[in-house]
Scaffold this active site. Sequence first.
Site, PDB file in Angstrom:
ATOM      1  N   ASP A  74      -1.791  -1.633  -6.895  1.00  0.00           N
ATOM      2  CA  ASP A  74      -0.582  -1.711  -6.042  1.00  0.00           C
ATOM      3  C   ASP A  74       0.155  -3.010  -6.342  1.00  0.00           C
ATOM      4  O   ASP A  74      -0.343  -3.878  -7.055  1.00  0.00           O
ATOM      5  CB  ASP A  74      -1.006  -1.690  -4.569  1.00  0.00           C
ATOM      6  CG  ASP A  74      -1.990  -2.811  -4.272  1.00  0.00           C
ATOM      7  OD1 ASP A  74      -1.548  -3.902  -3.925  1.00  0.00           O
ATOM      8  OD2 ASP A  74      -3.219  -2.602  -4.429  1.00  0.00           O
ATOM      9  N   ASP A 121       0.940  -5.151  -3.879  1.00  0.00           N
ATOM     10  CA  ASP A 121       0.793  -5.862  -2.611  1.00  0.00           C
ATOM     11  C   ASP A 121       1.999  -5.533  -1.718  1.00  0.00           C
ATOM     12  O   ASP A 121       2.297  -4.345  -1.556  1.00  0.00           O
ATOM     13  CB  ASP A 121       0.602  -7.360  -2.864  1.00  0.00           C
ATOM     14  CG  ASP A 121      -0.087  -8.041  -1.689  1.00  0.00           C
ATOM     15  OD1 ASP A 121      -0.975  -7.424  -1.093  1.00  0.00           O
ATOM     16  OD2 ASP A 121       0.290  -9.164  -1.348  1.00  0.00           O
TER      17      ASP A 121
HETATM   18  N1  LIG Z   1      -2.906  -5.940  -2.405  1.00  0.00           N
HETATM   19  C1  LIG Z   1      -4.201  -6.190  -2.278  1.00  0.00           C
HETATM   20  N2  LIG Z   1      -4.616  -7.259  -1.559  1.00  0.00           N
HETATM   21  C2  LIG Z   1      -5.944  -7.525  -1.437  1.00  0.00           C
HETATM   22  N3  LIG Z   1      -6.912  -6.757  -1.965  1.00  0.00           N
HETATM   23  C3  LIG Z   1      -6.529  -5.683  -2.663  1.00  0.00           C
HETATM   24  N4  LIG Z   1      -7.258  -4.757  -3.301  1.00  0.00           N
HETATM   25  C4  LIG Z   1      -6.402  -3.885  -3.861  1.00  0.00           C
HETATM   26  N5  LIG Z   1      -5.121  -4.230  -3.604  1.00  0.00           N
HETATM   27  C5  LIG Z   1      -5.175  -5.350  -2.853  1.00  0.00           C
END
Ligand SMILES: Nc1ncnc2[nH]cnc12
Length: 293
Positions: free
Chosen positions: A209, A211
Amino acid sequence: MGTWTLGVIGGSGLYGIDSIENGRWESVASPWGQPSDQVYRGQMDGVEVVFLPRHGRGHSISPSYLNYRANIDVLKRCGVTDILSLSAVGSLREDYKPGDFVMVDQFIDRTFAREKSFFGQGVVAHVSMAHPVCERLAHMAAEAADMLDVTVHKGGTYLVMEGPQFSSLAESKLYRQWGCDVIGMTNMPEAKLAREAEMSYATIAMVTDFDCWHEEEDHVSVTNVLEVLKGNADLGRGTVLNLIKMMAVVDRTPSPQGIETGLDFAIITPPEARDEEALSKLDAVAGRVLKCQ
Ligand SMILES: Nc1ncnc2[nH]cnc12
Ligand SMILES: CSC[C@H]1O[C@H](OP(=O)(O)O)[C@H](O)[C@@H]1O
């Protein structure tokens, strides 16, 4: 010349590993408490492999509650020389996209609610974390991943947050300003403890992703993390299998970074001041230098 024993710590979405001959789940006791789960042990192409699901097979342990010390201790007890971590991460930059792999080479540890050392009381040691990743293992793992249909970025700084909640927008923007590349919740203190236990450690960060900083992309959620992982968990496993094949045909020489001898100049407590109980718990992690059984 030595042999490799590969420890694999499977993160979110990676709770098992196939293709291991004579694979069996085994309980390994640790003086540091309960590890996340049993370990799955076996061989492939003559290489010993020990797999541990970081959050347990049912993903029932959140990052702050993982017993990182027990996890690393049991891998040491199993004779592991090199640990490959597979971890889901959020991307903090435009060109590291969901589905990509990142060979992390640095960490910023922002965690605050975890036991971070084997050397807290009774025997004190300070190891160097200047270069927290084993360059040789990271290089081999990157080559192993390059054989597959996946984009592999060589290098990246992983910001380790406490969690379990994801970051606020202000935090996400701050970490980008700091020059961090990916974000997750688990690789510290894992990497620190591996270094204290004189085991090589490298991580393949699987981007799931963006975030919450990206204006055109969905914010991180468990649903979108798992969606991406469903698609590329097989690439993670494939990377491990390719890495094992590489290890099968080369002898393991001592780490050029001196990782197996990291405790030689790290322990500051003189022998006469060392606490017996602390020494007994350090039998696996530091038995080489403390000569304890
Ligand atoms: N955006 C994110 N922040 C923290 N841990 C994660 N694991 C996968 N995506 C994450
Ligand atoms: C399920 S999203 C958050 C979770 O995923 C990562 O775990 P791991 O490193 O074990 O793959 C992240 O660090 C969080 O723990």
